[in-house]
Design a protein around this motif. Structure first.
Motif, PDB file in Angstrom:
ATOM      1  N   LEU A  56       0.834  -1.203   0.000  1.00  0.00           N
ATOM      2  CA  LEU A  56       0.000   0.000   0.000  1.00  0.00           C
ATOM      3  C   LEU A  56       0.868   1.252   0.000  1.00  0.00           C
ATOM      4  CD1 LEU A  56      -2.747   1.453   0.278  1.00  0.00           C
ATOM      5  CD2 LEU A  56      -2.590   1.096   2.747  1.00  0.00           C
ATOM      6  N   ARG A  57       1.904   1.266   0.837  1.00  0.00           N
ATOM      7  CA  ARG A  57       2.791   2.435   0.903  1.00  0.00           C
ATOM      8  C   ARG A  57       3.500   2.683  -0.420  1.00  0.00           C
ATOM      9  NH1 ARG A  57       3.879   0.236   6.105  1.00  0.00           N
ATOM     10  NH2 ARG A  57       5.728  -0.840   5.309  1.00  0.00           N
ATOM     11  N   HIS A  58       3.748   1.639  -1.167  1.00  0.00           N
ATOM     12  CA  HIS A  58       4.439   1.772  -2.453  1.00  0.00           C
ATOM     13  C   HIS A  58       3.471   1.967  -3.616  1.00  0.00           C
ATOM     14  CE1 HIS A  58       7.831   0.206  -0.093  1.00  0.00           C
ATOM     15  NE2 HIS A  58       8.595   0.734  -1.019  1.00  0.00           N
ATOM     16  N   GLY A  59       2.186   2.090  -3.316  1.00  0.00           N
ATOM     17  CA  GLY A  59       1.203   2.365  -4.359  1.00  0.00           C
ATOM     18  C   GLY A  59       0.745   1.153  -5.143  1.00  0.00           C
ATOM     19  N   SER A  60       1.133  -0.052  -4.714  1.00  0.00           N
ATOM     20  CA  SER A  60       0.713  -1.281  -5.420  1.00  0.00           C
ATOM     21  C   SER A  60      -0.626  -1.739  -4.840  1.00  0.00           C
ATOM     22  CB  SER A  60       1.786  -2.364  -5.277  1.00  0.00           C
ATOM     23  OG  SER A  60       3.027  -1.919  -5.748  1.00  0.00           O
ATOM     24  N   LEU A  61      -1.677  -1.038  -5.192  1.00  0.00           N
ATOM     25  CA  LEU A  61      -2.961  -1.239  -4.527  1.00  0.00           C
ATOM     26  C   LEU A  61      -3.565  -2.609  -4.820  1.00  0.00           C
ATOM     27  CD1 LEU A  61      -4.573   2.311  -4.997  1.00  0.00           C
ATOM     28  CD2 LEU A  61      -3.269   1.411  -3.061  1.00  0.00           C
ATOM     29  N   ARG A  62      -3.521  -3.042  -6.068  1.00  0.00           N
ATOM     30  CA  ARG A  62      -4.131  -4.337  -6.403  1.00  0.00           C
ATOM     31  C   ARG A  62      -3.402  -5.485  -5.709  1.00  0.00           C
ATOM     32  NH1 ARG A  62      -8.105  -3.960  -9.854  1.00  0.00           N
ATOM     33  NH2 ARG A  62      -8.276  -2.142 -11.243  1.00  0.00           N
ATOM     34  N   ALA A  99      -1.706  -5.254  -2.971  1.00  0.00           N
ATOM     35  CA  ALA A  99      -2.017  -5.139  -1.546  1.00  0.00           C
ATOM     36  C   ALA A  99      -3.386  -5.734  -1.246  1.00  0.00           C
ATOM     37  CB  ALA A  99      -1.973  -3.678  -1.114  1.00  0.00           C
ATOM     38  N   ALA A 100      -4.360  -5.462  -2.131  1.00  0.00           N
ATOM     39  CA  ALA A 100      -5.712  -6.007  -1.938  1.00  0.00           C
ATOM     40  C   ALA A 100      -5.703  -7.526  -2.018  1.00  0.00           C
ATOM     41  CB  ALA A 100      -6.667  -5.417  -2.974  1.00  0.00           C
ATOM     42  N   ASP A 101      -4.887  -8.086  -2.931  1.00  0.00           N
ATOM     43  CA  ASP A 101      -4.797  -9.547  -3.058  1.00  0.00           C
ATOM     44  C   ASP A 101      -4.234 -10.174  -1.778  1.00  0.00           C
ATOM     45  OD1 ASP A 101      -5.787  -9.431  -5.618  1.00  0.00           O
ATOM     46  OD2 ASP A 101      -3.822  -9.515  -6.601  1.00  0.00           O
ATOM     47  N   VAL A 102      -3.194  -9.558  -1.235  1.00  0.00           N
ATOM     48  CA  VAL A 102      -2.606 -10.073   0.001  1.00  0.00           C
ATOM     49  C   VAL A 102      -3.623  -9.992   1.135  1.00  0.00           C
ATOM     50  CG1 VAL A 102      -0.829  -9.676   1.755  1.00  0.00           C
ATOM     51  CG2 VAL A 102      -0.234  -9.551  -0.671  1.00  0.00           C
ATOM     52  N   CYS A 103      -4.374  -8.903   1.173  1.00  0.00           N
ATOM     53  CA  CYS A 103      -5.349  -8.723   2.250  1.00  0.00           C
ATOM     54  C   CYS A 103      -6.484  -9.748   2.154  1.00  0.00           C
ATOM     55  CB  CYS A 103      -5.923  -7.309   2.197  1.00  0.00           C
ATOM     56  SG  CYS A 103      -5.758  -6.435   3.755  1.00  0.00           S
ATOM     57  N   ARG A 104      -6.896 -10.046   0.937  1.00  0.00           N
ATOM     58  CA  ARG A 104      -7.951 -11.061   0.779  1.00  0.00           C
ATOM     59  C   ARG A 104      -7.469 -12.424   1.266  1.00  0.00           C
ATOM     60  NH1 ARG A 104      -9.597  -7.896  -3.680  1.00  0.00           N
ATOM     61  NH2 ARG A 104      -8.058  -8.859  -5.049  1.00  0.00           N
ATOM     62  N   ALA A 105      -6.222 -12.740   0.974  1.00  0.00           N
ATOM     63  CA  ALA A 105      -5.649 -14.002   1.471  1.00  0.00           C
ATOM     64  C   ALA A 105      -5.596 -13.993   2.995  1.00  0.00           C
ATOM     65  CB  ALA A 105      -4.259 -14.203   0.879  1.00  0.00           C
ATOM     66  N   LEU A 106      -5.198 -12.865   3.567  1.00  0.00           N
ATOM     67  CA  LEU A 106      -5.153 -12.719   5.021  1.00  0.00           C
ATOM     68  C   LEU A 106      -6.536 -12.929   5.634  1.00  0.00           C
ATOM     69  CD1 LEU A 106      -4.084 -11.713   7.790  1.00  0.00           C
ATOM     70  CD2 LEU A 106      -4.311  -9.374   6.916  1.00  0.00           C
ATOM     71  N   GLN A 107      -7.556 -12.313   5.046  1.00  0.00           N
ATOM     72  CA  GLN A 107      -8.915 -12.410   5.592  1.00  0.00           C
ATOM     73  C   GLN A 107      -9.475 -13.820   5.463  1.00  0.00           C
ATOM     74  OE1 GLN A 107     -10.431  -9.351   3.094  1.00  0.00           O
ATOM     75  NE2 GLN A 107      -9.436  -7.721   4.263  1.00  0.00           N
ATOM     76  N   GLY A 120      -6.792  -7.035  10.153  1.00  0.00           N
ATOM     77  CA  GLY A 120      -6.710  -7.405   8.745  1.00  0.00           C
ATOM     78  C   GLY A 120      -7.872  -6.839   7.949  1.00  0.00           C
ATOM     79  N   TRP A 121      -9.062  -6.827   8.563  1.00  0.00           N
ATOM     80  CA  TRP A 121     -10.225  -6.230   7.893  1.00  0.00           C
ATOM     81  C   TRP A 121     -10.062  -4.715   7.786  1.00  0.00           C
ATOM     82  CZ3 TRP A 121     -13.180  -9.577   5.479  1.00  0.00           C
ATOM     83  CH2 TRP A 121     -13.277 -10.880   5.958  1.00  0.00           C
ATOM     84  N   ARG A 122      -9.457  -4.118   8.828  1.00  0.00           N
ATOM     85  CA  ARG A 122      -9.240  -2.663   8.779  1.00  0.00           C
ATOM     86  C   ARG A 122      -8.261  -2.303   7.662  1.00  0.00           C
ATOM     87  NH1 ARG A 122      -7.451  -1.805  13.634  1.00  0.00           N
ATOM     88  NH2 ARG A 122      -5.243  -1.688  13.114  1.00  0.00           N
ATOM     89  N   THR A 123      -7.183  -3.082   7.557  1.00  0.00           N
ATOM     90  CA  THR A 123      -6.229  -2.823   6.485  1.00  0.00           C
ATOM     91  C   THR A 123      -6.884  -2.992   5.123  1.00  0.00           C
ATOM     92  OG1 THR A 123      -4.367  -3.496   7.876  1.00  0.00           O
ATOM     93  CG2 THR A 123      -4.024  -3.551   5.495  1.00  0.00           C
ATOM     94  N   GLY A 124      -7.732  -3.991   4.988  1.00  0.00           N
ATOM     95  CA  GLY A 124      -8.482  -4.166   3.732  1.00  0.00           C
ATOM     96  C   GLY A 124      -9.352  -2.960   3.433  1.00  0.00           C
ATOM     97  N   SER A 125      -9.940  -2.391   4.491  1.00  0.00           N
ATOM     98  CA  SER A 125     -10.766  -1.199   4.303  1.00  0.00           C
ATOM     99  C   SER A 125      -9.926  -0.013   3.843  1.00  0.00           C
ATOM    100  CB  SER A 125     -11.486  -0.867   5.612  1.00  0.00           C
ATOM    101  OG  SER A 125     -12.257   0.309   5.486  1.00  0.00           O
ATOM    102  N   LEU A 126      -8.740   0.141   4.432  1.00  0.00           N
ATOM    103  CA  LEU A 126      -7.837   1.217   4.011  1.00  0.00           C
ATOM    104  C   LEU A 126      -7.509   1.103   2.526  1.00  0.00           C
ATOM    105  CD1 LEU A 126      -5.271   1.185   6.977  1.00  0.00           C
ATOM    106  CD2 LEU A 126      -6.827   3.055   6.425  1.00  0.00           C
ATOM    107  N   ILE A 127      -7.212  -0.109   2.087  1.00  0.00           N
ATOM    108  CA  ILE A 127      -6.848  -0.334   0.686  1.00  0.00           C
ATOM    109  C   ILE A 127      -8.040  -0.062  -0.225  1.00  0.00           C
ATOM    110  CG2 ILE A 127      -6.103  -2.081  -0.976  1.00  0.00           C
ATOM    111  CD1 ILE A 127      -4.596  -3.401   1.451  1.00  0.00           C
ATOM    112  N   ALA A 128      -9.208  -0.557   0.156  1.00  0.00           N
ATOM    113  CA  ALA A 128     -10.402  -0.344  -0.667  1.00  0.00           C
ATOM    114  C   ALA A 128     -10.712   1.137  -0.814  1.00  0.00           C
ATOM    115  CB  ALA A 128     -11.591  -1.088  -0.054  1.00  0.00           C
ATOM    116  N   LEU A 129     -10.546   1.882   0.269  1.00  0.00           N
ATOM    117  CA  LEU A 129     -10.816   3.318   0.200  1.00  0.00           C
ATOM    118  C   LEU A 129      -9.816   4.010  -0.715  1.00  0.00           C
ATOM    119  CD1 LEU A 129     -12.896   5.260   1.346  1.00  0.00           C
ATOM    120  CD2 LEU A 129     -11.351   5.733   3.241  1.00  0.00           C
ATOM    121  N   GLN A 130      -8.555   3.594  -0.655  1.00  0.00           N
ATOM    122  CA  GLN A 130      -7.539   4.143  -1.556  1.00  0.00           C
ATOM    123  C   GLN A 130      -7.878   3.837  -3.011  1.00  0.00           C
ATOM    124  OE1 GLN A 130      -4.215   5.704  -1.203  1.00  0.00           O
ATOM    125  NE2 GLN A 130      -5.177   6.419   0.673  1.00  0.00           N
TER     126      GLN A 130
END
Length: 530
Positions: A21-27, A29-37, A46-56
């Motif tokens: 996410l910090r490096h701008g690789s949003l997709r 980051a979202a893939d990693v978060c889905r695996a985490l969830q 993990g859900w909060r981080t997913g929310s941060l990414i989705a909002l970005q």
């Protein structure tokens, strides 16, 4: 409670998602978060981080759904509550967002980082006094935090607490001497004097070399401002020119698109609105339009000093509502020329209603509100169709004065044409062409306010302005410096001072440097002295 192996694995996945996410690789980051969830559904953050990414990624509804899952697991978590507030604000549910944010304070009262984030949220919402309260509590917990001091200085500047803001910036610079934005903001807070200035300090920094081009841009603009205050105009221009050239080099911008857009707008709206097509009848909005640095903030402060008017600031809502109206149902991105053409065929009454809905609830505080988005000058004909009873106030200023004022301003966002004098000239010519067209096709619908006449005859021009807007006279409109409302524009410092005429001719110190621009305007048929 001991950390389990599952918790450690979940934390590593979350950290990887945050790194992406910090490096701008949003997709990614979202893939990693889905695996985490999927693997760790009870790992709340993990859900909060997913929310941060989705909002970005611009998916506010999806972000809200994800943060609700986090809160189901940890309902009192302050960071998750604040993320929910951000999601609601992105969905234009600001009253709900503020209500949620107000519940966060007790949960994070001992956490300086969370209080800093809460203050930033309040500032984004325009609640600058609540932001200041949050920052001050955060600084009680972390009194040496340069980041929080910087944020408090910003809000103090918005609120007109300029001396206190300067103290904060001094502390930021003492702690973090490489924070070049702090030097720029500090320079803007007051007129520098021979006895009190920062020129030598900044020249030493510049001589030592600035690795980040953004820092050099900030420092050169700060030096240009301070040298101008000291009357050293050649040095001021030298720094300004170098800073502007450096900023322009790092912008991806094509002036030809903006020039062509004006022609497309004129082609799409060759005449005034059809009287048989009714728009939204609301009389609430007062649109203040013009070029940046033309005096729009000053007029906003004058009108906002009236008891029946709320200053809503620079709203993007009309442009956003217009784009939504045109793109609704479109299966593909629409090229700009086609998009402009389609704006002439939309449901204008629905556009007006959508605009008003988007501005709620902030604009419902008084009978009228101002929308001071300068670039709404592009939409005067559309505004007249969508909101035929709205008022449109247009600020004018001496061509070379306003062009120079734009050139010397380091805008945080927008106005990419303003860092090159030739591009400023081309943009100015197109702006004048469009405003001449709106006056011809919308007779009597636009009230021109000359910045120069306003300075020379404040009472007379204010009276005419209020009459046009359908407002009764109130003496408070003359004493606008007492208006306590925050302002977040580049004019945040100037509007705290009484009207003065020294700025009217400031550009004349640079007549030689502006001579080529003068010739450019003349060649295009614009009298550079009107």
């Amino acid at each position: 409670m001991p950390t389990t192996a599952a918790d450690s694995t979940a934390s590593r996945l979350e950290e990887e998602a945050l790194r992406l996410l910090r490096h701008g690789s949003l997709r990614a980051a979202a893939d990693v978060c889905r695996a985490l969830q999927t693997k760790h559904p009870k790992f709340a953050s993990g859900w909060r981080t997913g929310s941060l990414i989705a909002l970005q990624m611009g998916d506010a509804a999806g972000a809200l759904a994800l943060i609700e899952k986090s809160l189901a697991l940890a309902p009192a978590d302050g960071r998750s509550l604040l993320q929910k507030a951000h999601c609601l604000r992105a969905l234009r549910r600001q009253s709900e967002a503020l209500s949620v944010a107000n519940t966060v304070r007790p949960a994070v009262n001992g956490d300086a980082t969370a209080l800093d984030a809460l203050g930033t949220f309040y500032s984004f919402c325009g609640e600058q006094r609540l932001a200041l309260e949050a920052y001050e509590r955060a600084l009680q917990l972390a009194p040496r935090s340069a980041a929080i001091l910087f944020n408090r200085a910003t809000v103090r500047r918005f609120l007109g607490q300029l001396a206190q803001a300067e103290e904060d910036y001094n502390q930021v610079i003492a702690t973090r001497p490489g924070d070049y934005e702090a030097y720029k903001n500090r320079a803007d807070l007051r007129k520098q004097t021979r006895e009190r200035n920062h020129v030598a300090e900044m020249e030493r920094l510049l001589a030592g070399g600035i690795k980040d081009w953004r820092g050099e841009v900030q420092l050169r603009h700060a030096l240009a401002k301070e040298y101008e205050d000291l009357g050293e105009y050649a040095r001021s221009w030298a720094h300004l020119e170098q800073g502007a050239r450096l900023r322009r080099r790092h912008l991806q911008y094509d002036i030809n698109r903006d020039v062509a857009t004006v022609d497309w707008i004129i082609d799409a709206f060759p005449r005034g609105p059809d009287a048989s097509v009714a728009g939204c009848p609301s009389q609430e909005p007062i649109f203040i339009v013009g070029l940046p640095r033309s005096g729009t903030t000053l007029v906003e402060r004058i009108l906002g000093s009236h008891s029946d008017v709320y200053s809503a600031g620079e709203l993007n809502d009309f442009a956003c509502a217009l784009v939504d109206a045109v793109q609704s149902g479109a299966a593909r991105p629409i090229p700009r020329e086609e998009l402009v053409a389609r704006t002439a065929k939309i449901d204008f009454a629905a556009l007006g209603r959508n605009y008003l809905e988007r501005t709620r609830p902030a604009t419902g505080r008084t009978a009228r509100f101002t929308d001071k988005m300068p670039l709404n000058f592009l939409y005067c004909g559309i505004i007249r169709r969508a909101l035929p009873n709205a008022r449109i106030v247009h600020l004018t200023r001496h061509p070379l004065a306003v062009c120079y004022a734009m050139y010397k301003t380091l805008f945080k966002d927008g106005y990419p044409f303003s860092y090159d004098l030739e591009e400023i000239g081309r943009y100015y010519v197109s702006y004048r062409k469009l405003m001449d067209h709106w006056r011809a096709t919308l007779p009597g619908a636009i009230h021109d306010v000359s910045y120069e006449r306003l300075v020379a005859d404040q009472a007379g021009e204010t009276r005419r302005l209020l009459e046009f807007c359908g407002l009764d006279w109130q003496d408070a409109c003359l004493d606008f410096t007492r208006n306590p409302a925050p302002t977040t524009t580049a004019s945040a410092t100037q509007v705290r001072q009484p009207l003065y005429d020294s700025s009217l001719a400031q550009w004349r110190h640079y007549e030689a440097q502006l001579e080529e621009l003068r010739r450019q305007l003349q060649a295009a048929g614009v009298d550079p002295d009107t």
